[in-house]
Scaffold this motif. Structure first.
Motif, PDB file in Angstrom:
ATOM      1  N   VAL A 250     -12.521   3.702  12.747  1.00  0.00           N
ATOM      2  CA  VAL A 250     -11.149   4.221  12.639  1.00  0.00           C
ATOM      3  C   VAL A 250     -10.149   3.094  12.888  1.00  0.00           C
ATOM      4  O   VAL A 250      -9.185   2.918  12.143  1.00  0.00           O
ATOM      5  N   LEU A 251     -10.430   2.311  13.916  1.00  0.00           N
ATOM      6  CA  LEU A 251      -9.510   1.224  14.258  1.00  0.00           C
ATOM      7  C   LEU A 251      -9.464   0.170  13.147  1.00  0.00           C
ATOM      8  O   LEU A 251      -8.403  -0.359  12.819  1.00  0.00           O
ATOM      9  N   GLY A 252     -10.648  -0.093  12.564  1.00  0.00           N
ATOM     10  CA  GLY A 252     -10.713  -1.047  11.448  1.00  0.00           C
ATOM     11  C   GLY A 252      -9.852  -0.587  10.288  1.00  0.00           C
ATOM     12  O   GLY A 252      -9.169  -1.378   9.644  1.00  0.00           O
ATOM     13  N   ASN A 253      -9.874   0.725  10.028  1.00  0.00           N
ATOM     14  CA  ASN A 253      -9.057   1.264   8.920  1.00  0.00           C
ATOM     15  C   ASN A 253      -7.584   1.339   9.277  1.00  0.00           C
ATOM     16  O   ASN A 253      -6.732   1.363   8.407  1.00  0.00           O
ATOM     17  N   MET A 254      -7.336   1.404  10.585  1.00  0.00           N
ATOM     18  CA  MET A 254      -5.959   1.618  11.012  1.00  0.00           C
ATOM     19  C   MET A 254      -5.161   0.324  11.131  1.00  0.00           C
ATOM     20  O   MET A 254      -4.044   0.213  10.621  1.00  0.00           O
ATOM     21  N   ALA A 255      -5.750  -0.685  11.769  1.00  0.00           N
ATOM     22  CA  ALA A 255      -4.964  -1.812  12.283  1.00  0.00           C
ATOM     23  C   ALA A 255      -4.309  -2.680  11.214  1.00  0.00           C
ATOM     24  O   ALA A 255      -4.880  -2.937  10.157  1.00  0.00           O
ATOM     25  N   ALA A 256      -3.108  -3.122  11.539  1.00  0.00           N
ATOM     26  CA  ALA A 256      -2.393  -4.069  10.675  1.00  0.00           C
ATOM     27  C   ALA A 256      -2.829  -5.482  11.038  1.00  0.00           C
ATOM     28  O   ALA A 256      -3.263  -5.731  12.160  1.00  0.00           O
ATOM     29  N   SER A 257      -2.744  -6.399  10.070  1.00  0.00           N
ATOM     30  CA  SER A 257      -2.982  -7.802  10.436  1.00  0.00           C
ATOM     31  C   SER A 257      -1.928  -8.638   9.720  1.00  0.00           C
ATOM     32  O   SER A 257      -2.173  -9.223   8.673  1.00  0.00           O
ATOM     33  N   THR A 258      -0.747  -8.617  10.290  1.00  0.00           N
ATOM     34  CA  THR A 258       0.402  -9.251   9.641  1.00  0.00           C
ATOM     35  C   THR A 258       0.166 -10.741   9.443  1.00  0.00           C
ATOM     36  O   THR A 258      -0.265 -11.440  10.361  1.00  0.00           O
ATOM     37  N   SER A 259       0.476 -11.193   8.219  1.00  0.00           N
ATOM     38  CA  SER A 259       0.266 -12.606   7.908  1.00  0.00           C
ATOM     39  C   SER A 259       1.578 -13.222   7.424  1.00  0.00           C
ATOM     40  O   SER A 259       2.218 -12.688   6.509  1.00  0.00           O
ATOM     41  N   ASN A 260       1.948 -14.334   8.040  1.00  0.00           N
ATOM     42  CA  ASN A 260       3.190 -15.012   7.643  1.00  0.00           C
ATOM     43  C   ASN A 260       3.126 -15.487   6.195  1.00  0.00           C
ATOM     44  O   ASN A 260       4.129 -15.451   5.484  1.00  0.00           O
ATOM     45  N   VAL A 261       1.930 -15.934   5.770  1.00  0.00           N
ATOM     46  CA  VAL A 261       1.802 -16.439   4.398  1.00  0.00           C
ATOM     47  C   VAL A 261       2.082 -15.304   3.404  1.00  0.00           C
ATOM     48  O   VAL A 261       2.871 -15.448   2.471  1.00  0.00           O
ATOM     49  N   VAL A 262       1.419 -14.155   3.649  1.00  0.00           N
ATOM     50  CA  VAL A 262       1.625 -13.039   2.726  1.00  0.00           C
ATOM     51  C   VAL A 262       3.090 -12.571   2.775  1.00  0.00           C
ATOM     52  O   VAL A 262       3.676 -12.208   1.753  1.00  0.00           O
ATOM     53  N   LEU A 263       3.667 -12.618   3.952  1.00  0.00           N
ATOM     54  CA  LEU A 263       5.081 -12.227   4.064  1.00  0.00           C
ATOM     55  C   LEU A 263       5.965 -13.129   3.212  1.00  0.00           C
ATOM     56  O   LEU A 263       6.848 -12.667   2.500  1.00  0.00           O
TER      57      LEU A 263
END
Ligand SMILES: CCCCCCCCCCCCCCCC(=O)SCCNC(=O)CCNC(=O)[C@H](O)C(C)(C)COP(=O)(O)OP(=O)(O)OC[C@H]1O[C@@H](n2cnc3c(N)ncnc32)[C@H](O)[C@@H]1OP(=O)(O)O
Length: 933
Positions: A250-263
């Motif tokens: 559930v946590l794997g499906n939930m969590a964000a992993s914000t990336s500066n490059v993608v931003l």
């Protein structure tokens, strides 16, 4: 040029016209001269105007003697199409004046500061209300003076309202080297966004899975699974492993992993793409400044916009990014976790949540709740900003939805549990000229919503690329401190005593809050006290109320509102323009801003073009000789025609041309739902006045028909009765609107609205004859207390309460123009009232037998659509599923109907006592019908 712009406060690159510059300077100067304590100007206004007049004469001799006229560029003139060359130019800097002169042979822009040395010394002080036209427009979004007075003064300074607007898609840097010149989007995407560090999904997962709350929830889940089984211990261990494994997934499906490059890449792409489909995205720089100040306070910002379109969250994060504010972690429904897009969204800060926490009613998913709660807590602990759509989904009707309390309660708990010392809550809203993905007609017709798919998303994106969507205005309300709100909500205030003295129960008492640290369930709800629920509910309502108040009215909202209220049968184009101008004045007079400026004729044309032929038809008058504006009396028409005759020849010629064109809204199903979607945004501006107009007409009932426009006869009504009826109507529409914020008082708000109607002379106040009687307030309060909503015993009259019957009287003004206004206000809520009445009428079906919910719902919907087909409906849009469903919810809330599950687990709906009786049900329906006179 940019220096001049900065100096004048004209923030937009397009604002190059001499008149605008002069207008701004004039406004600034006059304000500076007027405002107390401002430094005296070193240069006098006449001299400066003379310099500009000379320059104008040189630059454009042809226009020398013409009338002062604002020359608006596309973005400001209601987003008129801009030429390709102009669009390409928009990122280009202004060349020095000499070069410009060389290129075009004549000076095309106001002179630089070097040419007007006096300007360099002029210190500009912006006015409190500031418009790029040099006029005035309201500054929206100040936070509540009742419950957050500290926050109100903390971030606001007097220069904020005058900071003007900025189109965030536009390059605003004066110098930036080769990259800035040739690759402006890359420059902007790289230079303005700040490289913040965001906690990785792995780091957060470790903290969450290791937390006591999650462990306890897994344990609890395992116990409830293994209870009563044969080999209990074995089963327990097996279930424990199962729940632990599921927690990880559930946590794997939930969590964000914000990336500066993608931003950064997305920021660049968005600058390109948004520039292709939108004319501009305007923000008020003052609102952004307050946001920046709040971001520097070192506590999380929690942004809670109203939800209209999928573009909402894109714009929110994009604007924060452009202004160098940390992009938020955004709660996204797991229906959006689709291949490819889901991955990208996660990298941009989205974390996915279930839209319904529990699969089965009455069975809590403890593990999931604990995971979500702890995940959000950990994000907040690292001081990240957050965003979620408090309404829980996109509005299908254009009106704001009631707030959901789940995620908000986590923020409140995080404060009480000491995870965060405070947070800044930011209500926000986005105004669209044309909604990108707002076709909810199928759902409003009662058909099922389509599931989001990868192909569907691609189709949607393609559709977006091949259309134009006008302009967008994003508004952020003033951030307010969560701590301050909670503290003030727990302090007895004079306001609350006032409320109780009126016998009104408000959902915002002084809750005695307990620390609610619980290991076992999400948000600790196993120990949560009802008061805390009400506190969160109140906070949510306040946020939605503030977000609605900060919403700008766009050109399409305004035009469709006029078409849906005043001109349902069609209207001449010139009259529509005239009314749009009037409407703009009415809106801004009520403290709300509009998301357009410029010549109204162009604005209306722009709105009609965006709405398209599907929604509005423009045809010559000869084609439709039968079409007249039904709401306009013959007398009023005569007056208008005479007035028109007096107008100047040029203007008259223009109007003549316009008068030939009839603008006819498409009132057929399902197109009418799109029109009412646009129009509904405006309701909030006139809400209470409209409630009162309906109450006045309902109280006057038959007498209203005896009123001859312009004659001396008058309809006299008791002010108390009108206010009581108005309260009943607010009660009826409680699932449609938040009439007052939780810290406010409905009585005061309604009285104020009545005063507005009196000031505008729609209603006239008679002398108070209540000598020796109890005060008006207490009489009214007793009435409200006695009426306790609807189906309840209210046979008692005033005498039963020993109340003096002499009351303050009001009369309805019989002037045709003012009567017309009264009916205009009435028509604002007309479709909703009809929808509620329709649902009530259908309750008769339940007298004989209970019906499955789905069957009842489609019966009501079919019946209402059938009435439309037979031409019986007053308002076609009254059959919108959204309205019918809300009416049904209300009747459940009022305990007129109830639902239960039968043996086959089918949900059935049935009438409750005493409404199973034909007579009682009839009385109930009649009460709603009273508002349909
Ligand atoms: C530079 C480039 C940038 C590019 C940039 C791109 C950005 C790319 C980002 C993408 C981002 C996508 C964003 C998509 C946008 C959506 O998908 S919107 C839809 C999803 N979001 C939401 O729904 C948020 C609001 N909803 C909620 O808060 C709901 O409560 C929840 C959490 C979803 C749960 O809903 P629910 O299952 O219907 O349950 P609900 O009745 O609300 O209550 C659940 C529990 O909450 C608690 N609760 C509820 N009310 C209260 C209360 N008043 N007081 C205390 N506790 C309460 C209780 O524990 C309750 O449980 P019970 O004790 O009643 O059993």
């Amino acid at each position: 040029m940019w220096k001049l712009r900065k100096l004048t406060g004209a923030t937009n690159d397009y604002v190059r016209s001499l008149k605008i510059g002069l207008g701004s300077l004039h406004a600034g100067l006059s304000y500076a001269l007027r405002s107390e304590g401002s430094k005296p100007c070193k240069m006098n206004l006449e001299k400066m105007e003379e310099v500009y007049r000379k320059w104008e004469a040189r630059a454009n001799p042809a226009q020398q003697n013409s009338q002062t006229r604002m020359v608006w560029t596309p973005a400001e003139a209601g987003g008129m199409p801009i030429s390709k060359q102009r669009r390409n130019d928009k990122f280009r800097e202004d060349p020095p004046p000499e070069r410009r002169r060389r290129r075009s042979g004549k000076l095309s822009h106001p002179p630089s500061l070097d040419l007007v040395p006096e300007l360099a010394r002029f210190k500009y002080t912006p006015p409190a209300f500031y418009d790029m036209t040099g006029g005035q427009r309201p500054f929206m979004g100040r936070c509540c003076a009742n419950c957050t007075s500290g926050s109100r003064e903390m971030l606001f300074t007097s220069d904020i309202p005058g900071m003007g607007f900025r189109n965030v898609l536009k390059f605003n840097k004066p110098r930036g080297g080769i990259i800035a010149r040739y690759f402006p989007q890359i420059y902007l995407a790289y230079s303005e966004g700040v490289n913040y560090s965001y906690p990785s999904a792995g780091e957060l997962a470790k903290e969450v899975l290791g937390s006591r709350r999650v462990h306890a929830a897994i344990h609890k889940g395992a116990i409830s699974d293994s209870e009563g089984r044969a080999k209990e211990e074995f089963e327990y261990n097996k279930a424990l492993q199962g729940h632990a494994r599921r927690a990880g997934q559930v946590l794997g499906n939930m969590a964000a992993s914000t990336s500066n490059v993608v931003l950064r890449i997305t920021g660049w792409v968005l600058l390109k793409v948004l520039g292709m489909i939108l004319f501009c995205v305007n923000v008020h720089q003052g609102q952004i400044e307050m946001l920046k100040r709040a971001a520097k306070e070192g506590v999380p910002l929690v942004i809670m916009p109203t939800h209209r379109s999928h573009l909402d969250y894109v714009l929110m994060s994009f604007i924060l990014y452009i202004y160098g504010i940390r992009v938020p972690f955004v709660a996204a429904g797991d229906n959006l976790n689709i291949p490819v897009f889901g991955w990208v969204m996660r990298k941009l800060g989205a974390y996915f949540i279930k839209r319904k926490l529990d699969k089965e009613v009455g069975k809590k998913d403890h593990v999931y709740r604990a995971l979500l709660h702890t995940y959000m807590e950990e994000v907040l602990r690292t001081n990240q900003n957050m965003e979620f759509f408090i309404e829980g989904g996109r509005s299908r009707s254009g009106k704001a939805l009631a707030p959901k309390g789940g995620l908000l309660s986590v923020i409140v708990d995080a404060y009480y549990d000491g995870i965060i010392s405070d947070a800044f809550l930011v209500p926000a809203s986005v105004g669209y000229d044309k909604i990108l993905d707002g076709d909810f007609t199928n759902e409003q017709m009662g058909r099922l919503k389509k599931k989001e798919t990868f192909i569907g998303a691609l189709k949607g994106i393609w559709g977006v690329f091949t259309s134009k969507f006008g302009q967008v205005r994003v508004d952020f309300a003033e951030p307010f401190s969560l701590k301050e709100y909670l503290d003030s909500a727990q302090m007895p205030s004079p306001l609350t005593s006032e409320l109780s003295s009126h016998g009104i129960h408000r959902p915002h008492p002084h809750p005695v809050l307990k620390k609610t640290v619980s290991d076992h369930s999400l948000y600790g709800t196993d120990v949560v006290v009802e008061d805390q629920r009400q506190l969160v509910r109140g906070l949510g309502e306040h946020i939605v109320y503030d977000a609605v108040r900060v919403n700008s009215i766009m050109s399409t909202n305004l035009v469709s509102f006029l078409l849906m209220t005043k001109h349902r049968q069609g209207v001449e184009f010139s009259k529509l323009v005239e009314d749009a101008e009037w409407m703009k004045g009415e809106i801004t007079a009520r403290g709300r801003d509009v998301g357009f400026s410029g010549e109204m004729r162009a604005v209306v044309k722009h709105a009609l073009a965006l709405m398209g032929r599907n929604l509005v038809n423009t045809q010559s008058r000869q084609q439709r000789p039968d079409v007249v504006n039904e709401t306009e009396s013959q007398d009023a028409k005569k007056t208008r025609v005479t007035e028109k005759a007096k107008e100047g020849a040029e203007k008259e010629g223009e109007k003549q041309a316009g008068r030939d064109q009839m603008v006819v809204p498409n009132m057929a199903l399902p197109e009418v739902f799109v029109l009412s979607y646009y129009s509904n945004t405006v309701i909030s501006v006139f809400l209470l006045e409209s409630v009162l107009a309906n109450a006045v007409i309902a109280v006057a009932n038959q007498e209203m028909h005896t009123l001859n426009p312009g004659q001396q006869n008058k309809v006299t009504l008791s002010k108390d009765r009108v206010l009581q009826k108005a309260t009943e109507l607010c009660d009826l529409l409680q699932f449609e609107f938040i009439f007052v914020p939780p810290c406010g008082c409905l009585y005061t708000a309604l009285s104020d609205a009545l005063d507005k109607l009196i000031i505008s002379e729609i209603i006239q106040s008679e002398q108070d004859v209540s000598d020796g009687c109890s005060s008006q307030d207490s009489r009214w309060a007793r009435r409200v207390a006695s009426s306790s909503a609807w189906g309840i015993d209210d046979d008692k009259d005033d005498e039963d309460f020993g109340i003096c019957t002499k009351e303050e009287q009001i009369t309805v003004n019989s002037s045709p123009e003012l009567l017309q206004k009264l009916f205009f206000f009435q028509s604002v809520l007309g479709p909703l009232i009809e929808g509620y009445w329709l649902t009530a009428c259908n309750l008769v079906r339940l007298l004989d037998r209970d019906l499955p919910e789905s069957e009842f719902s489609s019966l009501v919907s079919d019946y209402s659509q059938d009435r439309v087909a037979k031409g019986l409906a007053i308002y076609t849009e009254s059959c919108a599923m959204d309205t019918l469903r809300n009416a049904w919810r209300l009747f459940q809330h009022w305990k007129v109907i109830d639902s239960y599950q039968d043996a086959e687990k089918i949900k059935l709906v049935h009438l409750k006592e005493p409404f199973r009786n034909e007579q009682k049900l009839g009385d109930f329906i009649d009460k709603i019908e009273a508002f349909r006179t």
